[in-house]
Design an enzyme around this catalytic site. Structure first.
Site, mmCIF file in Angstrom:
data_model
loop_
_atom_site.group_PDB
_atom_site.id
_atom_site.type_symbol
_atom_site.label_atom_id
_atom_site.label_comp_id
_atom_site.label_asym_id
_atom_site.label_seq_id
_atom_site.Cartn_x
_atom_site.Cartn_y
_atom_site.Cartn_z
ATOM 1 C CB ALA A 86 58.846 50.525 37.513
ATOM 2 C CG ASN B 291 9.535 39.543 53.762
ATOM 3 O OD1 ASN B 291 10.207 38.588 54.127
ATOM 4 N ND2 ASN B 291 8.850 39.535 52.621
ATOM 5 C CE LYS C 237 57.980 43.868 33.213
ATOM 6 N NZ LYS C 237 58.865 42.741 32.870
ATOM 7 N N GLY D 264 59.697 46.448 39.915
ATOM 8 C CA GLY D 264 58.266 46.695 39.908
ATOM 9 C C GLY D 264 57.434 45.571 39.362
ATOM 10 C CE1 TYR E 19 20.140 47.756 41.604
ATOM 11 C CE2 TYR E 19 18.245 49.193 41.251
ATOM 12 C CZ TYR E 19 19.614 49.021 41.395
ATOM 13 O OH TYR E 19 20.454 50.096 41.317
ATOM 14 C CB SER F 167 5.898 38.948 45.039
ATOM 15 O OG SER F 167 6.344 38.149 46.100
ATOM 16 N NE ARG G 274 60.433 39.328 27.788
ATOM 17 C CZ ARG G 274 61.275 38.825 28.690
ATOM 18 N NH1 ARG G 274 61.485 37.511 28.722
ATOM 19 N NH2 ARG G 274 61.884 39.599 29.555
#
Length: 453
Positions: free
Chosen positions: A11, A362, A24, A106, A351, A390, A17
């Site tokens: 590795a 609820n 990489k 690797g 949220y 709500s 490249r």
């Protein structure tokens, strides 16, 4: 007696490249550095010792490779003089006298333990070298494996091959197993009398045969030997990994409506009879129990969804989200570090952060747990069978008792006892006819502005 084995993982490449600021092998496949996938494959082949040959980003690569249960030592390759030279960077580890040496790479993250075990079995059967090959209908550019009477007689590079040899479709993957008792002797004989002046590991085939050793080859699925050199190849590897994992899950009893649109992480767990609708993304650390339903366009990370629970569509579960049996988190909802109790409903546009929602509760549309004051995170507790109307804001730290009601549009800043009804909003007043006066005043102001212009 159980055979000992050392895996040498190469590795140390410069990754030029890849056009990246990091090695990489640190780039992720299924949200995990590709080097960790390789170590996992090694561990699955009953190999507990790894010599990791590193170069660029050595510390970060070693850290990413530290997968549980595998002992890793790192060796720095200061010069890049070919694969044979890279393996000898781990000379100290090889010299300890393991029965088997496995050399792998690797940047081949799709490899599994199967071919590695087969290569080790070849060594146990008397081979000094076992090369791992793969069959492909696109052999151009690969070294061909030439076999006679069950033995590998050569790896022929394409530029040196005859027309008949180029027709061979069994190709060299680069992965190899070496007799550990002879490894240093064989490796030390690799020369660099070639155009690039480099030491090639493939020369071991000819060297071992010249010393009277047996050389064989085993086959691996082509997909497992897919290497990565650039971003385009990384995307191909991600696609192949996802296809393999989706297939395994569906075979195990998971339903996916459009599997090609579902993206999994390396550690995603989904139970039998779960249903995953299109365009769902799983981040790391997610467990979905059997019978759960994940509706379309949901994103889930670091969360647990229990049996019978439903998520989405268009929902986000962040780390610490925990949905109990038959809980519901509906469309355009987000849960972060929140427990939603059995049968509780968080239906839409809500949220839930740093909160506990009791069983059967609820939570109405537009409810927000206000958990952050700019410095600290605080907890909201919502009791069993509580009802939150709500468009309510629950300012933490605060608790809503069992069976309590919170009126719609409330801002709740104090605890609400069990069975209580809480209003946290200004009293509505109605002024008859006042709308006409307000409208006339607004029109007059507008006309005045227009006359000035």
């Amino acid at each position: 007696m159980e055979r000992t084995c050392l895996a040498v993982i190469l590795a140390a490449g410069d990754s030029t490249r890849m056009k990246s600021s990091k090695s990489k092998v640190l780039h992720p496949v299924a949200n995990r550095p590709m080097i960790a996938h390789v170590v996992d494959a090694v561990a699955g082949a009953d190999i507990s010792s790894v010599a990791l040959v590193v170069g660029r980003d050595a510390e970060e690569v070693a850290k990413a490779a530290s997968v549980g249960g595998v002992e890793i030592e790192t060796y720095l390759q200061k010069e890049r003089l070919g694969t044979g030279h890279a393996v000898l960077a781990a000379k100290e580890a090889i010299a300890r006298g393991y029965d088997d040496i496995i050399v792998t790479y690797g940047d081949v993250p799709l490899q599994t333990d199967g071919p590695l075990k087969a290569a080790r079995e070849g060594l146990a059967a008397g081979s000094d070298i076992v090369v791992i090959g793969f069959n492909t209908d696109r052999p151009t550019g690969y070294g061909r494996l030439l076999v006679k009477d069950g033995e590998l007689i050569a790896i022929r590079e394409e530029k040196d091959a005859t027309d008949a040899e180029r027709a061979v479709t069994w190709c060299n993957s680069g992965l190899m197993a070496i007799n550990g008792r002879k490894a240093l002797e064989l490796l030390s004989r690799i020369g660099n009398s070639n155009a690039k002046g480099e030491y090639y590991l493939t020369d071991l085939v000819e060297i071992a045969r010249s010393l009277g050793g047996r050389v064989t080859a085993v086959d691996a699925p082509e997909v497992e030997m897919t290497g990565c050199n650039n971003r385009a190849e990384l995307a191909v590897i991600e696609r192949l990994w996802q296809e393999r994992r989706r297939h395994a899950l569906m075979i195990s009893g998971v339903s996916m409506v459009a599997p090609e649109t579902v993206f999994l992480s390396y550690d995603t767990v989904i139970g039998q009879d779960a249903l995953i609708e299109p365009n769902v993304v799983f981040g790391p650390g997610t467990v979905v129990d059997g019978g759960a339903v994940i509706h379309a366009f949901s994103h889930i990370e670091g969360a647990h969804v229990s049996a019978g629970a439903t998520v989405g569509p268009f929902a986000r579960l962040r780390p610490g989200a925990d949905l109990a049996v038959n809980a519901k988190v509906g469309n355009f909802c987000e849960v972060k570090n929140g427990k939603v109790g059995e049968g509780a409903k968080v239906n839409h546009l809500t949220y839930i952060g740093d909160a506990k929602v009791g069983a059967g509760a609820n939570i109405g549309a537009g409810t927000v747990t206000c958990n952050y004051d700019g410095v600290n995170k605080s907890e909201t507790l919502i009791g069993v069978n509580a009802f939150v109307g709500s468009n309510s804001s629950l300012v933490a730290p605060v608790s809503i008792g069992d069976n309590a009601y919170v009126a719609s549009g409330s801002v709740i800043t104090s605890d609400v006892p069990a069975d209580a009804l809480a209003f946290g909003r200004a009293r509505q007043e109605v002024k008859p006819g006042r709308a006409v006066a307000l409208r006339e005043r607004a029109l007059a102001i507008k006309a005045a502005k227009q006359s000035k212009s």
